[in-house]
Design an enzyme around this catalytic site. Structure first.
Site, PDB file in Angstrom:
ATOM      1  N   HIS A 157       0.830  -1.200   0.000  1.00 43.40           N
ATOM      2  CA  HIS A 157       0.000   0.000   0.000  1.00 43.40           C
ATOM      3  C   HIS A 157       0.868   1.255   0.000  1.00 43.40           C
ATOM      4  CE1 HIS A 157      -2.825  -3.016   1.630  1.00 43.40           C
ATOM      5  NE2 HIS A 157      -3.754  -2.282   1.055  1.00 43.40           N
ATOM      6  N   ASP A 204      -4.524  -5.906  -7.960  1.00 41.05           N
ATOM      7  CA  ASP A 204      -4.796  -5.287  -6.673  1.00 41.05           C
ATOM      8  C   ASP A 204      -5.086  -3.807  -6.938  1.00 41.05           C
ATOM      9  OD1 ASP A 204      -5.092  -4.930  -3.940  1.00 41.05           O
ATOM     10  OD2 ASP A 204      -3.158  -5.809  -3.409  1.00 41.05           O
TER      11      ASP A 204
END
Length: 339
Positions: A182, A251
């Site tokens: 992230h 993702d």
């Protein structure tokens, strides 16, 4: 159809979102905490998406794993345990762990189906490794590949019983990452031979209808590109070595592991062989950019999407949740009883 999954800005659709979604006709949508308030509100939101497209079988997804990854939270919805709970039970009683995971996933699936959500991005098939970043941590079903595969299979089965399709992730494996994708791009330097154990759960569940890539660079396979944007990893590792022929999602493209603008990231991932670009944060400029830059959905991707949706239904059957949860809790209770 645009080969993308888009996010939503709030509890209801804006006029701009309705107009854009109607024109772009994305493959699906993803729901986050900002879109969730109550059962009635959430079902109205998902019904509004189906109304735009005029089809009941629509890919509406969510990250609802249990544990710390849950967008639908108490007190409106029940909490569900993280993957580590089933790992601990497996140490004591493997068959009981598999049955508990199946019952838990079916109960969770009924919560989703009731509000019109047709897919959750679970199970996590990443094999836990010592010293790795905690971004996976207790989300994993264990450190042994066959155990992870067995529990993951039970989760897929339980979700399907409730009419929800699962997503195996994060292909080809996030368990060795020393950083949180992230926030930055993790680089894994393990050899191809060492990575065989990371691939094993994905190989065992290669017949799953949907999978998600990981934003991780594997130097053994492609030192220049993260898996999501690597033609070699997608074609040679995911499609051939693992043998996965289902719908392959990226993702989230907003994650800081990737470089370039979000539309550029999407185009690169699709060119590498991913089926669907996942864009979670509902920024209209990014979504319109993706729709403009990306090709229309291929026939192969459309067929994979249709296969993934085949198990879905949006009726929900919360009436049997109590029985499922009682079974799960009795089985998970064996761990405390044995302590």
């Amino acid at each position: 159809m645009t080969p993308a999954i888009f996010g939503l800005s709030g509890l209801t659709l804006t006029a701009d979102e309705r107009a854009f979604f109607r024109d772009a006709d994305p493959a699906g949508y993803i729901v986050f905490g900002r879109n969730v308030e109550s059962r009635t509100q959430l079902r109205a939101l998902t019904d509004a998406l189906r109304d735009i497209h005029g089809r009941d079988r629509l890919l509406i997804t969510i990250d609802q794993e249990g544990g710390r990854v849950a967008r639908m939270k108490p007190p409106e919805w029940l909490p569900y345990p993280a993957g580590a709970a089933f790992d601990r039970l497996y140490d004591l009683a493997p068959a009981s762990a598999i049955e508990a995971a199946r019952a838990n996933a079916e109960a969770l699936g009924h919560d989703l189906a009731e509000v019109g959500i047709t897919c959750t991005h679970a199970p996590v098939l990443d094999v836990r490794q010592p010293g790795a970043h905690d971004v996976i941590g207790d989300r994993a079903y264990g450190a042994e590949p066959l155990r992870v595969a067995a529990i993951g299979r039970a989760v897929l089965d339980g979700l399907a019983r409730a009419g929800v399709v699962g997503t195996i992730k994060h292909m080809p494996g996030h368990g060795r990452a020393l950083a949180d994708s992230h926030k930055e791009l993790p680089t894994v330097t393990a050899s191809a031979a060492e990575l065989d154990s990371d691939l094993a759960p994905f190989k065992a569940l290669a017949d799953a209808p949907m999978a998600m890539t990981g934003h991780i660079r594997f130097t053994a396979w492609d030192a220049d590109h993260p898996a999501t944007q690597s033609p070699f990893v997608v074609s040679e590792i995911i499609r051939k070595m693992i043998g996965f022929d289902g719908l392959l999602l990226t993702d989230d493209l907003d994650m800081q592991a990737l470089a370039g603008t979000v539309p550029e990231r999407a185009a690169t991932a699709l060119a590498a062989g991913c089926d669907i670009a996942l864009n979670c944060w509902a920024r209209l400029d990014d979504m319109t950019g993706i729709a403009a830059r990306c090709p229309t959905m291929s026939a192969a991707t459309a067929e994979r999407l249709e296969r993934a949706l085949a198990v879905t239904r949006i009726d929900g059957a919360r009436g049997i949740q109590a029985e499922l949860l009682a079974k799960r809790d009795a089985l998970l209770g064996l761990v405390e009883a044995a302590a």
